[in-house]
Design a protein around this motif. Structure first.
Motif, mmCIF file in Angstrom:
data_model
loop_
_atom_site.group_PDB
_atom_site.id
_atom_site.type_symbol
_atom_site.label_atom_id
_atom_site.label_comp_id
_atom_site.label_asym_id
_atom_site.label_seq_id
_atom_site.Cartn_x
_atom_site.Cartn_y
_atom_site.Cartn_z
ATOM 1 N N PRO A 1 0.826 -1.206 0.000
ATOM 2 C CA PRO A 1 0.000 0.000 0.000
ATOM 3 C C PRO A 1 0.864 1.263 0.000
ATOM 4 O O PRO A 1 1.973 1.268 0.523
ATOM 5 C CB PRO A 1 -0.824 -0.101 1.278
ATOM 6 N N ILE A 2 0.351 2.303 -0.605
ATOM 7 C CA ILE A 2 1.042 3.587 -0.671
ATOM 8 C C ILE A 2 0.380 4.520 0.340
ATOM 9 O O ILE A 2 -0.843 4.602 0.429
ATOM 10 C CB ILE A 2 0.950 4.181 -2.097
ATOM 11 N N HIS A 3 1.217 5.229 1.097
ATOM 12 C CA HIS A 3 0.732 6.166 2.116
ATOM 13 C C HIS A 3 1.164 7.582 1.756
ATOM 14 O O HIS A 3 1.966 7.791 0.851
ATOM 15 C CB HIS A 3 1.295 5.784 3.495
ATOM 16 N N TRP A 4 0.664 8.562 2.492
ATOM 17 C CA TRP A 4 0.937 9.970 2.201
ATOM 18 C C TRP A 4 2.422 10.298 2.197
ATOM 19 O O TRP A 4 2.852 11.168 1.468
ATOM 20 C CB TRP A 4 0.208 10.879 3.194
ATOM 21 N N ASN A 5 3.219 9.636 3.018
ATOM 22 C CA ASN A 5 4.638 9.985 3.069
ATOM 23 C C ASN A 5 5.497 9.170 2.100
ATOM 24 O O ASN A 5 6.717 9.277 2.114
ATOM 25 C CB ASN A 5 5.180 9.865 4.498
ATOM 26 N N ASP A 6 4.870 8.408 1.219
ATOM 27 C CA ASP A 6 5.591 7.689 0.166
ATOM 28 C C ASP A 6 5.694 8.592 -1.069
ATOM 29 O O ASP A 6 5.181 8.284 -2.146
ATOM 30 C CB ASP A 6 4.875 6.376 -0.184
ATOM 31 N N TYR A 7 6.389 9.714 -0.891
ATOM 32 C CA TYR A 7 6.405 10.767 -1.902
ATOM 33 C C TYR A 7 6.904 10.295 -3.262
ATOM 34 O O TYR A 7 6.302 10.607 -4.286
ATOM 35 C CB TYR A 7 7.252 11.947 -1.430
ATOM 36 N N GLU A 8 7.995 9.548 -3.263
ATOM 37 C CA GLU A 8 8.557 9.097 -4.544
ATOM 38 C C GLU A 8 7.624 8.126 -5.260
ATOM 39 O O GLU A 8 7.467 8.191 -6.477
ATOM 40 C CB GLU A 8 9.929 8.474 -4.335
ATOM 41 N N ASP A 9 7.008 7.228 -4.495
ATOM 42 C CA ASP A 9 6.066 6.278 -5.105
ATOM 43 C C ASP A 9 4.870 7.012 -5.707
ATOM 44 O O ASP A 9 4.426 6.697 -6.818
ATOM 45 C CB ASP A 9 5.576 5.260 -4.073
ATOM 46 N N ILE A 10 4.360 7.980 -4.978
ATOM 47 C CA ILE A 10 3.226 8.764 -5.473
ATOM 48 C C ILE A 10 3.637 9.536 -6.727
ATOM 49 O O ILE A 10 2.915 9.548 -7.727
ATOM 50 C CB ILE A 10 2.695 9.723 -4.389
ATOM 51 N N ALA A 11 4.823 10.137 -6.687
ATOM 52 C CA ALA A 11 5.307 10.902 -7.838
ATOM 53 C C ALA A 11 5.436 10.009 -9.071
ATOM 54 O O ALA A 11 5.062 10.412 -10.177
ATOM 55 C CB ALA A 11 6.649 11.550 -7.508
ATOM 56 N N MET A 12 5.940 8.802 -8.887
ATOM 57 C CA MET A 12 6.066 7.872 -10.022
ATOM 58 C C MET A 12 4.695 7.527 -10.589
ATOM 59 O O MET A 12 4.513 7.484 -11.802
ATOM 60 C CB MET A 12 6.813 6.606 -9.600
ATOM 61 N N LYS A 13 3.732 7.292 -9.714
ATOM 62 C CA LYS A 13 2.374 6.962 -10.170
ATOM 63 C C LYS A 13 1.749 8.136 -10.932
ATOM 64 O O LYS A 13 1.087 7.935 -11.956
ATOM 65 C CB LYS A 13 1.482 6.567 -8.991
#
Length: 79
Positions: A6-18
């Motif tokens: 799961p991706i959380h709010w502080n997974d900035y790089e993962d969110i940016a990639m998505k």
């Protein structure tokens, strides 16, 4: 099929990639920095496997996501 944690709010790089996968070159560096936080928040909440809640979001998270997205965009445009 691979398991994605799961991706959380502080997974900035993962969110940016998505976000970069979703929008590609639709948003340049300048446009990314001009995105309203309300739009950015909505798009993050739409990411498959995102497990954060709306209430856990804050301006600091959105700023870090925005910056990480710019770095992701820059990396994809290096020659």
């Amino acid at each position: 099929m691979t398991f994605e944690p799961p991706i959380h709010w502080n997974d900035y790089e993962d969110i940016a990639m998505k976000l970069h996968e979703r929008f590609g070159d639709e948003f340049t560096e300048g446009k990314i920095y001009r995105i309203r936080f309300t739009e950015l928040h909505k798009w993050v909440m739409e990411i498959p496997n995102f497990s954060g809640t709306s209430e856990q979001s804050n301006e600091g998270h959105l700023e870090m996501i925005q910056s990480s997205w710019v770095y992701e965009w820059r990396d994809s445009h290096k020659k």
